[in-house]
Design a protein around this motif. Structure first.
Motif, PDB file in Angstrom:
ATOM      1  N   ALA A 158      35.800  31.142  38.336  1.00 46.99           N
ATOM      2  CA  ALA A 158      37.202  31.096  37.909  1.00 46.99           C
ATOM      3  C   ALA A 158      37.488  32.425  37.216  1.00 46.99           C
ATOM      4  CB  ALA A 158      37.449  29.926  36.966  1.00 46.99           C
ATOM      5  N   SER A 159      38.103  33.357  37.948  1.00 44.74           N
ATOM      6  CA  SER A 159      38.290  34.715  37.430  1.00 44.74           C
ATOM      7  C   SER A 159      39.733  35.029  37.054  1.00 44.74           C
ATOM      8  CB  SER A 159      37.793  35.742  38.453  1.00 44.74           C
ATOM      9  OG  SER A 159      38.466  35.576  39.694  1.00 44.74           O
ATOM     10  N   GLY A 160      40.667  34.197  37.460  1.00 42.29           N
ATOM     11  CA  GLY A 160      42.057  34.434  37.093  1.00 42.29           C
ATOM     12  C   GLY A 160      42.373  33.886  35.711  1.00 42.29           C
ATOM     13  N   ILE A 161      43.344  34.483  35.047  1.00 46.21           N
ATOM     14  CA  ILE A 161      43.764  33.969  33.745  1.00 46.21           C
ATOM     15  C   ILE A 161      44.340  32.563  33.918  1.00 46.21           C
ATOM     16  CG2 ILE A 161      45.326  34.328  31.796  1.00 46.21           C
ATOM     17  CD1 ILE A 161      45.113  37.296  32.271  1.00 46.21           C
ATOM     18  N   ASN A 171      33.138  28.123  45.280  1.00 48.84           N
ATOM     19  CA  ASN A 171      34.593  28.230  45.292  1.00 48.84           C
ATOM     20  C   ASN A 171      35.044  29.332  44.339  1.00 48.84           C
ATOM     21  OD1 ASN A 171      35.145  25.944  47.050  1.00 48.84           O
ATOM     22  ND2 ASN A 171      34.437  24.663  45.358  1.00 48.84           N
ATOM     23  N   THR A 172      36.207  29.915  44.633  1.00 46.98           N
ATOM     24  CA  THR A 172      36.739  30.991  43.800  1.00 46.98           C
ATOM     25  C   THR A 172      38.218  30.759  43.516  1.00 46.98           C
ATOM     26  OG1 THR A 172      35.196  32.614  44.732  1.00 46.98           O
ATOM     27  CG2 THR A 172      37.147  33.468  43.612  1.00 46.98           C
ATOM     28  N   SER A 173      38.558  30.816  42.241  1.00 42.29           N
ATOM     29  CA  SER A 173      39.952  30.708  41.818  1.00 42.29           C
ATOM     30  C   SER A 173      40.281  31.999  41.072  1.00 42.29           C
ATOM     31  CB  SER A 173      40.137  29.480  40.922  1.00 42.29           C
ATOM     32  OG  SER A 173      41.476  29.339  40.525  1.00 42.29           O
ATOM     33  N   SER A 174      40.988  32.921  41.747  1.00 41.90           N
ATOM     34  CA  SER A 174      41.192  34.255  41.186  1.00 41.90           C
ATOM     35  C   SER A 174      42.632  34.564  40.794  1.00 41.90           C
ATOM     36  CB  SER A 174      40.696  35.318  42.179  1.00 41.90           C
ATOM     37  OG  SER A 174      41.381  35.202  43.413  1.00 41.90           O
ATOM     38  N   GLY A 175      43.577  33.730  41.192  1.00 46.46           N
ATOM     39  CA  GLY A 175      44.970  33.969  40.825  1.00 46.46           C
ATOM     40  C   GLY A 175      45.309  33.384  39.464  1.00 46.46           C
ATOM     41  N   THR A 187      39.117  29.356  48.451  1.00 42.86           N
ATOM     42  CA  THR A 187      39.647  30.434  47.614  1.00 42.86           C
ATOM     43  C   THR A 187      41.134  30.225  47.353  1.00 42.86           C
ATOM     44  OG1 THR A 187      38.078  32.033  48.532  1.00 42.86           O
ATOM     45  CG2 THR A 187      40.015  32.919  47.419  1.00 42.86           C
ATOM     46  N   SER A 188      41.519  30.305  46.102  1.00 42.73           N
ATOM     47  CA  SER A 188      42.941  30.356  45.731  1.00 42.73           C
ATOM     48  C   SER A 188      43.147  31.660  44.980  1.00 42.73           C
ATOM     49  CB  SER A 188      43.335  29.155  44.869  1.00 42.73           C
ATOM     50  OG  SER A 188      42.551  29.089  43.697  1.00 42.73           O
ATOM     51  N   SER A 189      43.988  32.539  45.531  1.00 47.21           N
ATOM     52  CA  SER A 189      44.010  33.913  45.040  1.00 47.21           C
ATOM     53  C   SER A 189      45.343  34.398  44.498  1.00 47.21           C
ATOM     54  CB  SER A 189      43.564  34.865  46.160  1.00 47.21           C
ATOM     55  OG  SER A 189      44.427  34.755  47.285  1.00 47.21           O
ATOM     56  N   LYS A 190      46.384  33.591  44.542  1.00 47.86           N
ATOM     57  CA  LYS A 190      47.679  34.051  44.038  1.00 47.86           C
ATOM     58  C   LYS A 190      48.174  33.141  42.919  1.00 47.86           C
ATOM     59  CE  LYS A 190      48.759  37.819  46.243  1.00 47.86           C
ATOM     60  NZ  LYS A 190      49.722  37.838  47.337  1.00 47.86           N
TER      61      LYS A 190
END
Length: 319
Positions: A158-161, A171-175, A187-190
């Motif tokens: 979980a890299s997004g604020i 899994n990656t949550s970057s948005g 991946t959820s990126s926005k």
């Protein structure tokens, strides 16, 4: 000069000398009193300072006594905390500490050193909450965005604020404000994008969502893919409900199911069937195989059949 002329002068002089002497004595006495009072004031100020220090030390001793031992051991050998609030400005790590993690401030992490292979060190499966205010549970999860959370599963990021990953694996949550609820390699990126589950799904449009399935993509803003395989909703507010290899690639286009459908006209829709194409404005295809509602056929519809086509506006075809 006769003595009775000089006598008054002596009297005046003597009186002046006596007055001067009395005034000098009084001035000396006043100076003494002032010095004495100043000494007393200095002594009182020193006493007040000492009392303040004693009071502060007494308060510290009282606080120290109250907080010296906030835990007690019960009959079963468990340590029980006092019924009070605890404040940890830096954070809490339960279990093992990750030796290579740059921990953020006010974080919470639970770690257990799972070791399945001799090729890996113990830290390989530890969590890392490196974002300020972040939380990590599970194994090998990373929460690097501020106020982010990776609450379960393994190998999630979980890299997004304000982003979150609830479970699953890789899994990656970057948005910002994005989320992945579960599944694998999603991946959820926005901003505000989400993936609920499935495998290898991508939600890359603002406010876009993928509910499940495999290899689905919601790249248009406000777009959605509900399920299926290799479906793409790339138009703004477009949607694909299911099926496989379907494309809704313009504004408000939709495909409900089927295979190989393409809705490329605004407000166009395909309900089902295989390899159908709706390119006309507000055109629709209900089903069938390789039917075409062409770009010139505005608001046309094909009810079903095979190889049917519309070439005029408002035309209805069935073959």
């Amino acid at each position: 000069m006769k003595w009775y002329y000089i006598a008054p002068l002596f009297v005046v002089a003597a009186t002046s000398l006596v007055g001067f002497a009395l005034q000098t004595r009084r001035s000396t006495y006043l100076e003494y009193k002032i010095d004495h009072l100043e000494s007393k004031v200095n002594s009182m100020e020193k006493i007040i300072e000492e009392l303040e220090v004693m009071k502060e030390n007494r308060n510290l001793e009282k606080v120290s006594e109250e907080t010296a031992n906030p835990f007690t051991k019960d009959a079963d050998g468990w340590w029980v905390a006092d019924p009070a609030m605890f404040r940890f400005p830096a954070g809490i790590v339960i279990g093992e500490r990750h030796p290579y993690c740059q921990y953020g401030d006010a974080v919470l992490s639970v770690n257990f050193p799972w070791v399945f292979d001799d090729d890996y060190d113990d830290y390989h499966f530890l969590n890392c909450p490196s974002g300020d205010g972040s939380v990590t549970f599970g194994a090998r999860n990373v929460a690097s965005g501020k106020f982010s959370s990776a609450l379960g599963g393994e190998g999630n990021t979980a890299s997004g604020i304000y982003s979150s990953v609830s479970g699953g694996a890789a899994n990656t949550s970057s948005g910002w404000h994005s989320s992945v609820s579960g599944g694998r390699e999603n991946t959820s990126s926005k901003y505000y994008s989400s993936v609920s589950g499935g495998k290898e799904n991508t939600s890359s449009g603002y406010y876009s969502s993928v509910s499940g399935g495999i290899n689905n993509i919601a790249s248009g803003d406000h777009s959605s893919v509900s399920a299926g395989l290799k479906n793409t909703a790339s138009g703004q507010s477009s949607s694909v409900s299911g099926g496989s290899d379907n494309f809704a690639n313009v504004y408000w286009a939709s495909i409900s199911g089927g295979k190989g459908g393409k809705a490329s006209g605004r407000y166009a829709s395909i309900t089902g069937g295989t390899f159908n194409t709706a390119t006309g404005f507000a055109s629709s295809i209900s089903g069938g195989h390789k039917n075409r509602a062409t770009a010139n056929a505005l608001r046309s519809s094909i009810l079903g059949g095979r190889f049917a086509a519309t070439s005029k506006s408002y035309q209805i075809a069935f073959k």
